[in-house]
Design an enzyme around this catalytic site. Structure first.
Site, PDB file in Angstrom:
ATOM      1  N   GLY A 117       0.963  -1.186  -0.012  1.00 39.49           N
ATOM      2  CA  GLY A 117       0.020  -0.116   0.081  1.00 39.49           C
ATOM      3  C   GLY A 117       0.873   1.232   0.107  1.00 39.49           C
ATOM      4  O   GLY A 117       2.204   1.001  -0.149  1.00 39.49           O
ATOM      5  N   GLY A 119       2.297   3.032   2.340  1.00 40.29           N
ATOM      6  CA  GLY A 119       3.464   2.976   2.909  1.00 40.29           C
ATOM      7  C   GLY A 119       4.664   2.317   2.319  1.00 40.29           C
ATOM      8  O   GLY A 119       5.671   2.817   2.314  1.00 40.29           O
ATOM      9  N   THR A 120       4.260   1.066   1.954  1.00 42.01           N
ATOM     10  CA  THR A 120       5.261   0.083   1.334  1.00 42.01           C
ATOM     11  C   THR A 120       5.834   0.767  -0.019  1.00 42.01           C
ATOM     12  O   THR A 120       7.295   0.978  -0.230  1.00 42.01           O
ATOM     13  CB  THR A 120       4.682  -1.128   0.829  1.00 42.01           C
ATOM     14  OG1 THR A 120       3.978  -1.592   2.182  1.00 42.01           O
ATOM     15  CG2 THR A 120       5.412  -2.473   0.442  1.00 42.01           C
ATOM     16  N   ILE A 141      -6.847  -3.399   0.697  1.00 44.56           N
ATOM     17  CA  ILE A 141      -8.416  -3.439   0.816  1.00 44.56           C
ATOM     18  C   ILE A 141      -9.255  -2.130   0.659  1.00 44.56           C
ATOM     19  O   ILE A 141     -10.269  -2.003   0.303  1.00 44.56           O
ATOM     20  CB  ILE A 141      -9.155  -4.566   1.884  1.00 44.56           C
ATOM     21  CG1 ILE A 141      -8.530  -3.757   3.074  1.00 44.56           C
ATOM     22  CG2 ILE A 141      -8.598  -5.802   1.901  1.00 44.56           C
ATOM     23  CD1 ILE A 141      -9.592  -4.289   4.516  1.00 44.56           C
ATOM     24  N   ASP A 142      -8.497  -1.168   1.224  1.00 42.02           N
ATOM     25  CA  ASP A 142      -8.932   0.209   1.430  1.00 42.02           C
ATOM     26  C   ASP A 142      -9.342   0.981   0.107  1.00 42.02           C
ATOM     27  O   ASP A 142     -10.081   1.972  -0.014  1.00 42.02           O
ATOM     28  CB  ASP A 142      -8.063   1.133   2.202  1.00 42.02           C
ATOM     29  CG  ASP A 142      -7.947   0.463   3.657  1.00 42.02           C
ATOM     30  OD1 ASP A 142      -8.946  -0.250   3.987  1.00 42.02           O
ATOM     31  OD2 ASP A 142      -7.249   0.911   4.405  1.00 42.02           O
ATOM     32  N   GLU A 237     -14.091   2.846   9.884  1.00 41.36           N
ATOM     33  CA  GLU A 237     -13.437   3.025  11.110  1.00 41.36           C
ATOM     34  C   GLU A 237     -12.629   4.464  11.352  1.00 41.36           C
ATOM     35  O   GLU A 237     -12.748   5.111  12.353  1.00 41.36           O
ATOM     36  CB  GLU A 237     -12.370   2.237  11.269  1.00 41.36           C
ATOM     37  CG  GLU A 237     -11.334   2.172  10.197  1.00 41.36           C
ATOM     38  CD  GLU A 237     -10.218   1.221  10.179  1.00 41.36           C
ATOM     39  OE1 GLU A 237     -10.239   0.452  11.027  1.00 41.36           O
ATOM     40  OE2 GLU A 237      -9.153   1.186   9.359  1.00 41.36           O
ATOM     41  N   ARG A 281     -26.843  -2.128  18.501  1.00 37.44           N
ATOM     42  CA  ARG A 281     -25.744  -2.985  18.622  1.00 37.44           C
ATOM     43  C   ARG A 281     -24.949  -2.842  17.505  1.00 37.44           C
ATOM     44  O   ARG A 281     -24.964  -2.198  16.638  1.00 37.44           O
ATOM     45  CB  ARG A 281     -26.198  -4.611  18.526  1.00 37.44           C
ATOM     46  CG  ARG A 281     -27.278  -4.815  19.451  1.00 37.44           C
ATOM     47  CD  ARG A 281     -26.725  -5.038  20.843  1.00 37.44           C
ATOM     48  NE  ARG A 281     -27.509  -5.744  21.731  1.00 37.44           N
ATOM     49  CZ  ARG A 281     -28.503  -5.116  22.633  1.00 37.44           C
ATOM     50  NH1 ARG A 281     -28.461  -3.899  22.377  1.00 37.44           N
ATOM     51  NH2 ARG A 281     -29.112  -5.572  23.503  1.00 37.44           N
TER      52      ARG A 281
HETATM   53  O1  F6P Z   1      -4.626  -0.521   5.523  1.00 37.28           O
HETATM   54  C1  F6P Z   1      -5.426  -1.424   5.703  1.00 37.28           C
HETATM   55  C2  F6P Z   1      -5.841  -1.572   6.975  1.00 37.28           C
HETATM   56  O2  F6P Z   1      -6.627  -2.427   6.743  1.00 37.28           O
HETATM   57  C3  F6P Z   1      -6.689  -0.278   7.429  1.00 37.28           C
HETATM   58  O3  F6P Z   1      -7.864  -0.129   7.005  1.00 37.28           O
HETATM   59  C4  F6P Z   1      -6.522  -0.426   8.978  1.00 37.28           C
HETATM   60  O4  F6P Z   1      -6.762   0.744   9.480  1.00 37.28           O
HETATM   61  C5  F6P Z   1      -5.148  -1.096   9.059  1.00 37.28           C
HETATM   62  O5  F6P Z   1      -4.950  -1.641   7.958  1.00 37.28           O
HETATM   63  C6  F6P Z   1      -5.395  -1.957  10.478  1.00 37.28           C
HETATM   64  O6  F6P Z   1      -3.729  -2.287  10.720  1.00 37.28           O
HETATM   65  P1  F6P Z   1      -3.396  -3.406  11.615  1.00 37.28           P
HETATM   66  O7  F6P Z   1      -3.259  -4.884  10.731  1.00 37.28           O
HETATM   67  O8  F6P Z   1      -2.272  -3.040  12.005  1.00 37.28           O
HETATM   68  O9  F6P Z   1      -4.378  -3.848  12.803  1.00 37.28           O
END
Ligand code: F6P
Length: 363
Positions: A117, A119-120, A141-142, A237, A281
């Protein structure tokens, strides 16, 4: 005798369905067309820094097309330019890139394929600046990597999230409840938007649109008055209430991006119950979205990306990632990725479509 060419592959960042399909396709094509040797660094940049790798022969990548995760392992912490080292109880960040570069040289790597992604790929771009012949393959996945219209893994995540929402729907109806489904998506709400629409979510909350809690409560109560005694809220999130911060679940000090998000669904649940008095919930889909077998779409996309990465190596198109633009695979300079995530434009057709069928986006 001419030396055999050698290509190294690594997978970095959070894992995602389809990584193995890329490794398989790239390795097979490189062996078939170039007769080159392929190795895989273990656990992303961690393996590159510490010279941990394995050979990837044809038989090693056979039978992994449908397999989730990555046979090479991954790390979303290791960064050669900012490597976390414990000194007593203290954490120090060191530039160990010279060590990584030495390993590349010693192993006579003619091309390093970095599957990852933002970062990489950002690190890959720095390695390229430091004269490593790098090819990038975007994954997450994002779906939020700049320079490409889509990423593999996203389709699978949307599929799983939608299945979750479908299942929540029936229990929400039975109990006349508000059900909140929290999905991943730190800075961009692509998964929430797509799965929310596919699953018929009544309210979709994404990082791009800070939500008004009173508005959300009004929509839920309004549905109740009209006889719809349940509501489905899909929330990313990284979404946040207007005037409040994102909900951080943990801090990973060793990581370049330290905050891991999670729990915004529970925060919303508390606020909504308080305001509406309706039973609520929350379900957090979390890492479920990253696991398991990729969808056919992702397998095909990953296979194409893997073969394209091998082609970029053949054509010496280094310093680029394989981007997808308008249905075509194109080289995109890695430095482009560093400009930040690809968020949802507020005039996106799916937001417009959602609004036109009364989906609330919290504003
Ligand atoms: O970048 C992908 C991701 O799945 C984000 O949506 C999420 O915030 C993060 O990785 C979670 O990372 P970790 O595996 O460190 O919990």
């Amino acid at each position: 005798m001419k030396r055999k060419m050698r290509v190294a592959i690594l997978t970095g960042g959070g894992d995602c369905p389809g990584l193995n399909a890329v490794i398989r396709a790239a390795t097979k094509k490189i062996i078939n067309d170039q007769g080159a040797e392929v190795i895989g660094f273990k656990d992303g940049y961690e393996g590159l820094i510490n010279n941990r790798y394995r050979r990837l022969n044809y038989k090693d990548v056979s039978g992994i097309l449908t397999l989730g995760g990555t046979i090479l392992g991954t790390s979303n912490i290791a960064n050669p330019y900012r490597y976390a080292t414990k000194v007593g109880k203290r954490l120090e960040f060191r530039d160990v890139s010279k060590k990584a570069l030495r390993n590349i040289k010693r192993l006579k790597v003619d091309c390093l394929i970095c599957i990852g992604g933002d970062g990489t790929l950002h690190i890959a771009s720095k390695l390229y600046r430091d004269a490593v012949p790098v090819v990038g393959v975007p994954k997450t996945i994002d779906n939020d990597i700049r320079g490409t219209d889509t990423t593999f893994g996203f389709d699978t995540a949307v599929y799983i999230a939608t299945e979750g929402i479908d299942r929540i729907h029936t229990t929400a109806q039975s109990h006349h409840r508000i059900m909140i489904v929290e999905v991943m998506g730190r800075t961009a709400g692509w998964i929430a938007l797509y799965s929310g629409l596919a699953g018929g979510g009544d309210i979709i909350l994404i990082p791009e649109i800070p939500y008004d809690i009173e508005k959300v409560a009004r929509v839920v109560k309004g549905r109740n008055k009209k006889g719809k005694k349940f509501s489905i809220i899909v929330i990313a999130e990284g979404a946040r209430e207007k005037g409040r911060d994102v909900v951080v679940k943990r801090i990973i000090k060793e990581s370049t991006i330290q905050a891991r998000l999670g729990g915004v669904g529970f925060a919303l649940e508390e606020r909504l119950e308080e305001i509406t008095g309706l039973a609520t919930r929350t379900v957090v889909m979390g890492h479920l979205l990253r696991g398991g077998t990729p969808t056919p779409f992702d397998r095909i996309l990953a296979t194409q990306l893997g073969t394209k990465a091998a082609e970029f190596f053949e054509q010496k198109k280094f310093g680029c990632m394989v981007g997808i633009r308008g249905g075509k695979f194109v080289p995109v300079p890695l430095r482009e990725v560093a400009k930040g995530p690809r968020v949802i434009p507020l005039n996106h057709t799916l937001i417009k479509a959602g609004r036109s069928i009364n989906t609330c986006f919290g504003d």
